[in-house]
Design a protein around this motif. Structure first.
Motif, PDB file in Angstrom:
ATOM      1  N   HIS A  16      35.229  50.901  16.385  1.00  0.00           N
ATOM      2  CA  HIS A  16      35.074  52.333  16.630  1.00  0.00           C
ATOM      3  C   HIS A  16      36.347  53.031  16.153  1.00  0.00           C
ATOM      4  CE1 HIS A  16      34.960  56.058  19.037  1.00  0.00           C
ATOM      5  NE2 HIS A  16      33.655  55.887  19.088  1.00  0.00           N
ATOM      6  N   ASP A  19      39.261  52.734  18.576  1.00  0.00           N
ATOM      7  CA  ASP A  19      39.577  51.440  19.181  1.00  0.00           C
ATOM      8  C   ASP A  19      41.043  51.056  19.071  1.00  0.00           C
ATOM      9  OD1 ASP A  19      37.083  51.050  20.184  1.00  0.00           O
ATOM     10  OD2 ASP A  19      36.423  49.606  18.670  1.00  0.00           O
ATOM     11  N   ARG A  64      34.768  54.126  26.858  1.00  0.00           N
ATOM     12  CA  ARG A  64      34.673  52.841  26.150  1.00  0.00           C
ATOM     13  C   ARG A  64      35.549  51.781  26.831  1.00  0.00           C
ATOM     14  NH1 ARG A  64      32.461  51.008  21.479  1.00  0.00           N
ATOM     15  NH2 ARG A  64      33.688  49.729  20.044  1.00  0.00           N
ATOM     16  N   SER A 129      29.705  46.089  20.749  1.00  0.00           N
ATOM     17  CA  SER A 129      28.537  46.652  20.086  1.00  0.00           C
ATOM     18  C   SER A 129      27.340  46.622  21.027  1.00  0.00           C
ATOM     19  CB  SER A 129      28.198  45.855  18.823  1.00  0.00           C
ATOM     20  OG  SER A 129      29.305  45.776  17.965  1.00  0.00           O
TER      21      SER A 129
END
Length: 246
Positions: A16, A19, A64, A129
């Protein structure tokens, strides 16, 4: 080797855009402590969703990061049970193996394309994912399947049965590609899209299950951590592994 269709030539299962910030070295200590705290709460009967919120709020985690913390955490009891049911690689010799197909492939695709991998408290490597009802092959798909095939051949597994989630779009096309590669290499494989792979994997009591899904490995009679085997021995190249264990 023939390329997979579905316009996978420029598609990856990589990281991402945020990230590097969310899972870089500066963020790891707080994430590791969050995993420890969440695991403590889970071991004392706290509901997972409320415990994730409590820990996420305490450490001011982004969405996340909260997902990563939830994937990496488990109670002491769960960790011990998973460890007891995990078998060493040499036990695969002459045995039947059942594979949680999307679970394994997506993790290896992420590793091969530089996506973040979480080294979780139970020893599994889990990716960030998700399939969300639709799977698309990527540049790394054939390589991931081949890595699995070569490793299971080295371990002399007697037969291998892949299960794919039938409701996920393109599962039939992926099944066809796995069969094609198996035929090219003379691997003793079958591939079956089914409506609920988790149930079938848990019910296969005489087989060794390959998965890192918590529900599956908690219910399986025995399981093998093939993703970690391939990634930590650098068969997938220099993968990006974020260690969230204590």
């Amino acid at each position: 080797m023939r390329a997979i269709p579905m316009s996978s030539a420029d598609r990856h299962r990589g990281r991402h855009p945020l990230d590097e910030e969310l899972f870089g070295p500066a963020s790891t200590p707080a994430l590791r402590q969050a995993v420890a705290d969440l695991s403590w709460l889970l071991g004392r009967g706290y509901a997972r969703n409320s415990a994730v919120k409590l820990v996420g709020d305490r450490y001011e985690l982004r969405e996340r990061q909260r997902l990563a913390t939830a994937r990496a955490a488990c109670s002491d009891t769960a960790r011990e049970a998973r460890s007891q049911n995990h078998i060493p690689a040499e036990i695969l010799h002459g045995r039947t193996v059942w594979i949680d197909g999307f679970n394994l492939l997506v993790t290896l695709e992420a590793a091969l394309s530089g996506g973040v991998l979480l080294h979780c408290r139970d020893g599994c490597l889990r990716d960030m994912s998700s399939v969300h009802g639709s799977y698309h092959t990527v540049v790394e798909t054939d390589t991931a399947i081949t890595l699995v095939g070569n490793r299971l051949a080295e371990l002399h597994a007697a037969s291998v049965h892949w299960l794919l989630d039938k409701p996920v779009s393109n599962s039939g096309r992926l099944a066809a590609r796995i069969r094609e590669l198996a035929e090219q290499h003379a691997w003793p494989w079958t591939v079956e899209p089914v409506f609920n792979p988790d149930t079938d994997l848990i019910a296969a009591r005489d087989a060794i299950t390959i998965s890192s899904d918590a529900v599956v490995i908690d219910g399986a009679a025995s399981w093998y951590n093939l993703a970690s085997d391939l990634i930590l021995t650098h068969r997938c190249g220099p993968a990006w592994v974020v260690d969230l264990r204590e």
